[in-house]
Design an enzyme around this catalytic site. Structure first.
Site, mmCIF file in Angstrom:
data_model
loop_
_atom_site.group_PDB
_atom_site.id
_atom_site.type_symbol
_atom_site.label_atom_id
_atom_site.label_comp_id
_atom_site.label_asym_id
_atom_site.label_seq_id
_atom_site.Cartn_x
_atom_site.Cartn_y
_atom_site.Cartn_z
ATOM 1 N N ARG A 121 0.823 -1.214 0.000
ATOM 2 C CA ARG A 121 0.000 0.000 0.000
ATOM 3 C C ARG A 121 0.858 1.265 0.000
ATOM 4 O O ARG A 121 0.502 2.246 -0.648
ATOM 5 C CB ARG A 121 -0.945 -0.018 1.199
ATOM 6 C CG ARG A 121 -2.076 -1.012 1.000
ATOM 7 C CD ARG A 121 -3.018 -1.085 2.162
ATOM 8 N NE ARG A 121 -4.261 -1.737 1.753
ATOM 9 C CZ ARG A 121 -5.246 -2.073 2.568
ATOM 10 N NH1 ARG A 121 -5.156 -1.813 3.846
ATOM 11 N NH2 ARG A 121 -6.334 -2.647 2.108
ATOM 12 N N GLY A 146 -12.742 -4.399 1.593
ATOM 13 C CA GLY A 146 -14.176 -4.101 1.607
ATOM 14 C C GLY A 146 -14.621 -3.270 0.420
ATOM 15 O O GLY A 146 -15.677 -3.528 -0.172
#
Ligand code: AMP
Length: 396
Positions: free
Chosen positions: A37, A377
Site C-alpha cells: 500500500r 471491503g
C-alpha cells in the site's frame, strides 16, 4: 463510470494539497510486514511534489477508540520516507494550531504526514466541524485511497464537498481498471468467486449473475452450491441453511443467461491441515468423513479451457484452502493461466478483495494480471455494484 478529475486537471504549484492515502499496512512486531500500500501511493506523492504542491497526507490506521499510541502513524511515516526517498515530516495531530503552524512552514514539494484521522470521533461521523478543521489546512483535496472509499468519513468523503477534489494516481488506476472489468467490459466476462462462505458474498453473487457471462464458484462456498444440487459433501465447510439461497442464485443466473461453473472433482482430505494425505475424487463421491479442500484437476482444466475464450476476468477469493499445501493447487494453476493470457494480450484480468491479493502473490502472479486491487471491503462493495461514497463525491 462517471467522470472524475485527475491530477492532470489540477493546478498545484504552491498549493496546500490534502491527500487522503491508505497507510493501513499490516504491522507485525512493530515492523511493516507488507509495504504494497505504501508503494502504491508513491506516484501520487511524487507527482504533486514535482508539480510544486505541498503534500499533506491524511490517513487512518487501525480502529482506535480515541488517541491510542499503538495506532500512531509516526512509525509508518518513517517507512514511507524510506520508500519515497525523501523526508516526510510528521505532525502529532491532524487538526489544531500546531498542525496549522507545521503546514504554514511547508515549502513547495515538502511532504508532511498528519496523525491518524481516527483519533478524532469526527472522522467516522463525517462531522462537518471536523471536515471544516481539516479543510482549513488545504487548498485542494486529492483522494488516493480507493480502499477506504466505501466509507463516508470526513477524510474520505466530506472533504470532497468543500475543496476542489481530484483522484490521485492510484485511485485513477483503480477506477480505470475496475471500469474495464465490469463497467464496459470486453465480452465474454468471467467472474471467479471463491473463498470460505456464501453468507459473506451473497450480494456479490447476486449482482454478478446479471453482469457476467460465466460465474465460476470455488472454495468453501462451492460446497453449499453442490449440496443445493443434492450432493453429499461429507464434513466439508457448507452452509446448509443457505442451500435454498444457492438455488435462487442458480435460478437467477439461468434467467440472466449466466453459466455457473461448479467444481466437478475435488481434493478431499480428512483433516484441515497441510499435507494431511488427500485423494482426488469426483464431487459425487465425497465420503462422510472427508472435506473438500480444493478443486480437482478436471475442474481446473474446465476453468482454464473457458478462460481461453474469455476477454475479461474479475476474481475474488481462492479455489481452496490455499494457505495449506497442496490445497493451493487449483488457485495457483488458474492464476498462472490467467497471467499467461494477460501477458499475451488476450485477457483483461482484475483481482482483489481480502485474501485474494495474498493468493495471487502466493501464485507468483502479483505483477502479471492487468490489475490487482489491494482494497478489501471497497473492492467487494464495488463488485456488489454498490456506489462508493468516496468515489461518488469525486465525480460530482
Ligand atoms: P474469503 O475471505 O471469503 O475470500 O475466504 C478465504 C478463505 O477461504 C481462505 O482462508 C481459505 O483457506 C478458505 N477456503 C477456501 N476454500 C475452502 C474450503 N474448501 N474449505 C475451507 N476453507 C476454504
Amino acid at each position: 463510470m462517471s467522470s472524475f478529475k485527475t491530477l492532470d486537471n489540477a493546478e498545484l504549484r504552491g498549493k496546500r494539497v490534502l491527500v487522503r492515502v491508505d497507510l493501513n499496512v499490516p504491522v507485525e512486531n512493530g515492523v511493516v510486514s507488507d509495504a504494497t500500500r505504501i508503494d502504491r501511493i508513491l506516484p501520487t506523492i511524487r507527482d504533486i511534489a514535482e508539480q510544486g504542491g505541498k503534500v499533506i497526507l491524511l490517513a487512518h490506521f487501525g480502529r482506535p477508540k480515541g488517541r491510542e499510541a499503538k495506532d500512531s502513524l509516526k512509525p509508518i511515516a518513517a517507512v514511507l520516507a524510506a520508500h519515497l526517498g525523501r523526508p516526510v515530516a510528521f505532525a502529532d495531530d491532524c487538526v489544531g494550531a500546531a498542525v496549522s503552524d507545521a503546514v504554514a512552514a511547508m515549502a513547495p514539494g515538502d511532504v508532511l504526514c498528519l496523525e491518524n484521522t481516527r483519533f478524532h470521533a469526527g472522522e467516522e461521523k463525517n462531522d462537518p466541524a471536523f471536515v471544516a478543521a481539516l479543510a482549513s489546512l488545504g487548498d485542494v483535496y486529492v483522494n488516493d485511497a480507493f480502499s477506504a472509499a466505501h466509507r463516508a468519513h470526513a477524510s474520505t468523503e466530506g472533504l470532497a464537498h468543500v475543496l476542489p477534489a481530484y483522484a490521485g494516481r492510484t485511485m485513477q488506476a483503480e477506477l480505470e481498471a475496475l471500469d474495464k472489468a465490469l463497467g464496459k467490459p470486453a465480452r465474454p466476462v468471467m467472474a471467479i468467486v471463491g473463498g470460505a462462505k456464501v453468507s459473506t458474498k451473497l450480494e456479490l453473487l447476486g449482482n454478478l449473475v446479471s453482469k457476467v457471462d460465466v460465474l465460476v464458484i470455488g472454495g468453501g462456498m462451492a460446497n453449499t452450491f453442490l449440496a443445493a444440487r443434492g450432493l453429499d459433501v461429507g464434513k466439508s465447510l457448507c452452509e446448509r441453511d443457505l442451500v435454498a439461497t444457492a438455488r435462487e442464485i442458480e435460478a437467477k443466473a439461468m434467467a440472466a443467461g449466466c453459466t455457473i461453473l461448479l467444481p466437478v472433482d475435488a481434493l478431499a482430505a480428512k483433516e484441515f491441515k497441510a499435507n494431511p494425505g488427500h485423494r482426488v475424487a469426483p464431487v459425487s463421491d465425497i465420503k462422510a468423513d472427508e472435506m473438500i479442500l480444493d478443486a480437482g484437476p478436471v475442474s481446473v482444466e474446465a476453468v482454464i479451457t473457458c478462460l481461453q475464450t474469455t476477454e475479461t476476468l474479475v476474481w475474488n477469493g481462492p479455489f481452496g484452502a490455499f494457505e495449506l499445501e497442496p490445497f493451493d493447487t487449483a488457485t495457483v494453476a488458474v492464476a498462472k493461466a490467467a497471467a499467461a493470457l494477460t501477458k499475451a494480450g488476450k485477457l483483461v484480468s482484475v483481482a482483489g478483495g481480502g485474501d485474494t491479493v495474498s493468493a495471487m502473490n502466493h501464485a507468483g502472479v502479483g505483477d502479471d494480471l492487468t490489475y490487482i486491487s489491494t482494497a478489501g471491503g471497497a473492492f467487494l462493495e464495488w463488485m456488489e455494484g454498490k456506489p462508493l461514497p468516496g468515489v461518488e463525491a469525486l465525480t460530482e
